[in-house]
Write an enzyme that holds these catalytic residues in place. Structure first.
Site, mmCIF file in Angstrom:
data_model
loop_
_atom_site.group_PDB
_atom_site.id
_atom_site.type_symbol
_atom_site.label_atom_id
_atom_site.label_comp_id
_atom_site.label_asym_id
_atom_site.label_seq_id
_atom_site.Cartn_x
_atom_site.Cartn_y
_atom_site.Cartn_z
ATOM 1 N N VAL A 61 0.819 -1.229 0.000
ATOM 2 C CA VAL A 61 0.000 0.000 0.000
ATOM 3 C C VAL A 61 0.848 1.271 0.000
ATOM 4 O O VAL A 61 0.316 2.359 -0.233
ATOM 5 C CB VAL A 61 -1.000 0.030 1.187
ATOM 6 C CG1 VAL A 61 -2.041 -1.061 1.064
ATOM 7 C CG2 VAL A 61 -0.270 -0.030 2.530
ATOM 8 N N SER A 139 -7.823 1.092 15.968
ATOM 9 C CA SER A 139 -7.444 0.283 17.138
ATOM 10 C C SER A 139 -7.931 0.997 18.394
ATOM 11 O O SER A 139 -8.069 2.228 18.391
ATOM 12 C CB SER A 139 -5.916 0.153 17.203
ATOM 13 O OG SER A 139 -5.516 -0.396 18.445
ATOM 14 N N TYR A 152 2.321 3.761 17.173
ATOM 15 C CA TYR A 152 1.173 2.967 16.688
ATOM 16 C C TYR A 152 -0.150 3.672 17.008
ATOM 17 O O TYR A 152 -1.001 3.840 16.133
ATOM 18 C CB TYR A 152 1.215 1.591 17.343
ATOM 19 C CG TYR A 152 0.097 0.667 16.919
ATOM 20 C CD1 TYR A 152 0.088 0.098 15.655
ATOM 21 C CD2 TYR A 152 -0.949 0.366 17.792
ATOM 22 C CE1 TYR A 152 -0.934 -0.756 15.269
ATOM 23 C CE2 TYR A 152 -1.972 -0.492 17.415
ATOM 24 C CZ TYR A 152 -1.958 -1.048 16.147
ATOM 25 O OH TYR A 152 -2.977 -1.887 15.770
ATOM 26 N N ALA A 154 -0.718 6.803 17.738
ATOM 27 C CA ALA A 154 -0.881 8.068 17.011
ATOM 28 C C ALA A 154 -1.333 7.789 15.577
ATOM 29 O O ALA A 154 -2.175 8.503 15.019
ATOM 30 C CB ALA A 154 0.423 8.857 17.026
HETATM 31 P P1 NAD Z 1 -1.235 -9.285 10.710
HETATM 32 O O1 NAD Z 1 0.195 -8.932 10.875
HETATM 33 O O2 NAD Z 1 -1.701 -10.642 11.062
HETATM 34 O O3 NAD Z 1 -1.716 -8.936 9.241
HETATM 35 C C1 NAD Z 1 -1.365 -7.733 8.615
HETATM 36 C C2 NAD Z 1 -1.179 -7.976 7.139
HETATM 37 O O4 NAD Z 1 -0.881 -6.706 6.530
HETATM 38 C C3 NAD Z 1 0.010 -8.915 6.812
HETATM 39 O O5 NAD Z 1 -0.406 -9.919 5.914
HETATM 40 C C4 NAD Z 1 1.030 -7.992 6.170
HETATM 41 O O6 NAD Z 1 1.806 -8.612 5.164
HETATM 42 C C5 NAD Z 1 0.135 -6.913 5.580
HETATM 43 N N1 NAD Z 1 0.868 -5.661 5.369
HETATM 44 C C6 NAD Z 1 1.692 -5.028 6.233
HETATM 45 N N2 NAD Z 1 2.204 -3.941 5.657
HETATM 46 C C7 NAD Z 1 1.697 -3.883 4.402
HETATM 47 C C8 NAD Z 1 1.861 -3.011 3.315
HETATM 48 N N3 NAD Z 1 2.704 -1.958 3.371
HETATM 49 N N4 NAD Z 1 1.168 -3.230 2.173
HETATM 50 C C9 NAD Z 1 0.343 -4.296 2.084
HETATM 51 N N5 NAD Z 1 0.164 -5.196 3.064
HETATM 52 C C10 NAD Z 1 0.840 -4.977 4.211
HETATM 53 O O7 NAD Z 1 -2.009 -8.184 11.593
HETATM 54 P P2 NAD Z 1 -3.519 -8.106 12.128
HETATM 55 O O8 NAD Z 1 -3.449 -8.255 13.588
HETATM 56 O O9 NAD Z 1 -4.443 -8.928 11.306
HETATM 57 O O10 NAD Z 1 -3.788 -6.561 11.835
HETATM 58 C C11 NAD Z 1 -4.661 -6.106 10.816
HETATM 59 C C12 NAD Z 1 -5.027 -4.662 11.133
HETATM 60 O O11 NAD Z 1 -5.721 -4.636 12.383
HETATM 61 C C13 NAD Z 1 -3.811 -3.749 11.294
HETATM 62 O O12 NAD Z 1 -4.094 -2.505 10.731
HETATM 63 C C14 NAD Z 1 -3.673 -3.639 12.792
HETATM 64 O O13 NAD Z 1 -3.035 -2.449 13.190
HETATM 65 C C15 NAD Z 1 -5.127 -3.674 13.226
HETATM 66 N N6 NAD Z 1 -5.319 -4.061 14.626
HETATM 67 C C16 NAD Z 1 -4.933 -5.292 15.068
HETATM 68 C C17 NAD Z 1 -5.128 -5.608 16.403
HETATM 69 C C18 NAD Z 1 -4.736 -6.936 16.980
HETATM 70 O O14 NAD Z 1 -4.781 -7.098 18.208
HETATM 71 N N7 NAD Z 1 -4.358 -7.909 16.185
HETATM 72 C C19 NAD Z 1 -5.711 -4.680 17.275
HETATM 73 C C20 NAD Z 1 -6.089 -3.468 16.786
HETATM 74 C C21 NAD Z 1 -5.895 -3.159 15.449
#
Ligand code: NAD
Length: 251
Positions: A61, A139, A152, A154
């Site tokens: 992205v 989040s 994160y 912010a």
């Molecule tokens: P994850 O690491 O399991 O999955 C994230 C995916 O995003 C990975 O497949 C990674 O390759 C992809 N990614 C990372 N940077 C990228 C880029 N520049 N371009 C394209 N793809 C990219 O993480 P998750 O826990 O499933 O998180 C998903 C979203 O949810 C994130 O935005 C995270 O901040 C948010 N989030 C997660 C949690 C949690 O507890 N897991 C809590 C709050 C928010």
């Protein structure tokens, strides 16, 4: 009339992966994108070509050319693009005093500018298709002052405000914009960043006393992308967090 496509970023893992699977089950055509080609390959294997409604695309992205290429492809989908889920993101847990400007820039580049740029590229496509839905994954760390989350949190706070501004500005184009604010969710990102102490602290402060599952976040996303279910919901931040943001003292 029932044919509709959704583009999901970060579809190779965690919340994006669960959302891909759920929306396929719900009948959507899914353009599943990720920067991690191996994760996309695993997704293809996992689904074992069970769906002819799944398209996999490698896209970082933060790469403007890749975003423009995918946006062009979205204009030509046979099932019109009606939704975008910005799930790609990275986490970090570093105290304010130790957070460098470069750490902040790196996390903003993906979590904020990535979601911003792709949304900007796809908003005209959604508009030309008669409107649609954009869902950012923020989040609870964008809503509360969680320890260690200066970069994160912010970045997620920026997404929260961006959600509201986009909702206001895109309403005339019939594009709804909302965000999910997950609490702790068992995904590979969390496996990387949560220590035993962090886990204990989440169990103490989340009233439901457990982590969420990616499926529990995916079903909230499925509600927000579906114009038949959430047609009057825009500009909202839906916390899916076991009660974390609602809580005060716990004893
Ligand atoms: P994850 O690491 O399991 O999955 C994230 C995916 O995003 C990975 O497949 C990674 O390759 C992809 N990614 C990372 N940077 C990228 C880029 N520049 N371009 C394209 N793809 C990219 O993480 P998750 O826990 O499933 O998180 C998903 C979203 O949810 C994130 O935005 C995270 O901040 C948010 N989030 C997660 C949690 C949690 O507890 N897991 C809590 C709050 C928010």
């Amino acid at each position: 009339m029932n044919q509709r496509s959704v583009l999901i970023t970060g579809a190779g893992s965690g919340i994006g992966l669960a959302t891909t699977e759920l929306l396929l089950l719900a009948g959507w055509h899914v353009l599943a994108t990720d920067r991690d080609q191996a994760a996309l390959d695993r997704l293809a294997e996992r689904l074992d070509n069970k769906s002819d409604r799944l398209i996999l695309r490698h896209m970082d992205v933060t790469d403007p050319d890749a975003v423009a290429k995918v946006a062009l492809e979205c204009q030509a989908l046979t099932a019109p693009l009606l939704a975008l889920v910005n799930s790609a993101g990275i986490g970090s847990s570093v105290r304010f005093a130790d957070t460098t400007p470069d750490m902040l820039r790196r996390i903003y580049e993906i979590n904020v500018i990535g979601a911003f740029a792709l949304s900007q590229a796809l908003a005209p496509v959604l508009r030309d298709n008669g409107g649609g839905s954009i869902v950012h994954i923020a989040s609870v760390s964008g809503l509360k002052g969680n320890m260690g989350r200066s970069a994160y949190g912010a970045s997620k706070g920026a997404l929260v405000t961006l959600t509201k501004i986009m909702a206001v500005e895109l309403a005339d184009d019939l594009i709804r914009v909302n965000a999910i604010a997950p609490g702790p969710v068992e995904t590979p990102m969390v496996a990387d960043t949560h220590t035993a102490v962090t886990r204990q602290e989440w169990h103490r402060t989340v009233p439901m006393r457990r982590y969420g599952t990616p499926d529990e976040i995916a079903s909230a996303i499925a509600f927000l992308v579906d114009g038949r279910q959430s047609s009057y919901v825009t500009g909202q931040i839906l916390a899916v967090d076991g009660g974390f943001t609602a809580a005060g003292i716990m004893a």
